[in-house]
Design an enzyme around this catalytic site. Sequence first.
Site, PDB file in Angstrom:
ATOM      1  N   ASP A 193       0.875  -1.158   0.000  1.00  0.00           N
ATOM      2  CA  ASP A 193       0.000   0.000   0.000  1.00  0.00           C
ATOM      3  C   ASP A 193       0.925   1.224   0.000  1.00  0.00           C
ATOM      4  OD1 ASP A 193      -2.357   1.657   0.510  1.00  0.00           O
ATOM      5  OD2 ASP A 193      -1.544   1.858   2.531  1.00  0.00           O
TER       6      ASP A 193
ATOM      7  N   ASP B 283      -0.051   5.103   0.939  1.00  0.00           N
ATOM      8  CA  ASP B 283      -0.242   6.091   2.010  1.00  0.00           C
ATOM      9  C   ASP B 283      -0.230   5.417   3.378  1.00  0.00           C
ATOM     10  OD1 ASP B 283      -0.756   8.354   0.210  1.00  0.00           O
ATOM     11  OD2 ASP B 283      -2.618   7.326  -0.282  1.00  0.00           O
TER      12      ASP B 283
ATOM     13  N   ARG C  87     -11.520   8.284  -2.761  1.00  0.00           N
ATOM     14  CA  ARG C  87     -11.942   9.685  -2.587  1.00  0.00           C
ATOM     15  C   ARG C  87     -13.468   9.786  -2.564  1.00  0.00           C
ATOM     16  NH1 ARG C  87      -9.359  13.568  -6.949  1.00  0.00           N
ATOM     17  NH2 ARG C  87      -7.591  12.239  -6.454  1.00  0.00           N
TER      18      ARG C  87
ATOM     19  N   ASN D 266      -3.407   9.624  -6.846  1.00  0.00           N
ATOM     20  CA  ASN D 266      -2.172  10.418  -6.845  1.00  0.00           C
ATOM     21  C   ASN D 266      -0.926   9.548  -6.674  1.00  0.00           C
ATOM     22  OD1 ASN D 266      -3.203  13.233  -6.933  1.00  0.00           O
ATOM     23  ND2 ASN D 266      -4.253  12.604  -5.060  1.00  0.00           N
TER      24      ASN D 266
ATOM     25  N   ASP E  19      -1.544  -0.543   6.105  1.00  0.00           N
ATOM     26  CA  ASP E  19      -1.705   0.179   7.381  1.00  0.00           C
ATOM     27  C   ASP E  19      -3.175   0.421   7.715  1.00  0.00           C
ATOM     28  OD1 ASP E  19      -2.105   2.158   5.305  1.00  0.00           O
ATOM     29  OD2 ASP E  19      -2.008   3.658   6.908  1.00  0.00           O
TER      30      ASP E  19
HETATM   31  C1  BG6 Z   1      -5.753   5.956   0.063  1.00  0.00           C
HETATM   32  C2  BG6 Z   1      -5.720   6.784   1.328  1.00  0.00           C
HETATM   33  O1  BG6 Z   1      -4.473   5.454  -0.189  1.00  0.00           O
HETATM   34  O2  BG6 Z   1      -6.154   6.739  -1.061  1.00  0.00           O
HETATM   35  C3  BG6 Z   1      -7.041   7.509   1.525  1.00  0.00           C
HETATM   36  O3  BG6 Z   1      -5.454   5.932   2.429  1.00  0.00           O
HETATM   37  C4  BG6 Z   1      -7.404   8.306   0.285  1.00  0.00           C
HETATM   38  O4  BG6 Z   1      -6.930   8.370   2.651  1.00  0.00           O
HETATM   39  C5  BG6 Z   1      -7.432   7.363  -0.921  1.00  0.00           C
HETATM   40  O5  BG6 Z   1      -8.685   8.921   0.444  1.00  0.00           O
HETATM   41  C6  BG6 Z   1      -7.768   8.094  -2.218  1.00  0.00           C
HETATM   42  O6  BG6 Z   1      -6.747   8.991  -2.507  1.00  0.00           O
HETATM   43  P1  BG6 Z   1      -6.797  10.090  -3.671  1.00  0.00           P
HETATM   44  O7  BG6 Z   1      -5.367  10.598  -3.712  1.00  0.00           O
HETATM   45  O8  BG6 Z   1      -7.196   9.410  -4.922  1.00  0.00           O
HETATM   46  O9  BG6 Z   1      -7.772  11.129  -3.244  1.00  0.00           O
HETATM   47 MG    MG Z   2      -2.666   3.172   3.597  1.00  0.00          MG
END
Ligand code: BG6
Ligand code: MG
Length: 218
Positions: A10, A12, A50, A119, A171
Amino acid sequence: MLNLKACIFDLDGVIVDTARHHFAAWKKLADELVVPFTEEDNHRLKGVSRVDSLEYILQKGDLVLDSATKLRLMDRKNMLYLNLAKGTSPGDVLPGIVPLMDEMAGLNVSIGLGSSSKNAHMILDKLNLTSRFDTIVDGNNITLSKPDPEVFLKAAQAMSVTPQQCLVFEDAQSGVEAALAGGFQVVGVGHGLEDAHVNYGSLKGLTLEAILKQLALA
Ligand code: BG6
Ligand code: MG
């Protein structure tokens, strides 16, 4: 015993501490909508896409909005997130990640990314880690967010391995559930992930060999 062929990380909260930026951005958006948003809410939203995260907040605040407004709110959250994450650099890679990846590469264990974030490519580029991955599956490649196993199944498929030959590093509770649902072995990173096969507070100083030994006992 696990015949290990690949590891799926993973992003984030495992590779880099961008989870705190997601939290801060959601908190600000929730404050603007006058919806209470706690650490507990954040814990539940880790790993969640998201759109599903926004729906959770709207439901918590009893808010019913049209789809154009929802899109605008998601854009706003992403802008807040990008602003917080813009300074991310190779020094932000969490302790233990690079040595583990070196060990995996030395053992010919493939390395994949399984992230809900759209992202992910941008963050991996900022960390100078992109070239380490054999496959990158992220929020742009999936239709179902964790706890659905789609993101990990796609990564395993792209590396031509079965879930049973893979270790997932997660996590988030939603991510642990996703990996278990897909039939993967799971390493929990952080606290309170009792369902993972093994759980560490941090990956700092850990070796793949030590993890595999503990998995065999678990
Ligand atoms: C996950 C995060 O990796 O990605 C979340 O743990 C987040 O907190 C999700 O909302 C979506 O991310 P993004 O960058 O597409 O808004
Ligand atoms: Mg994570």
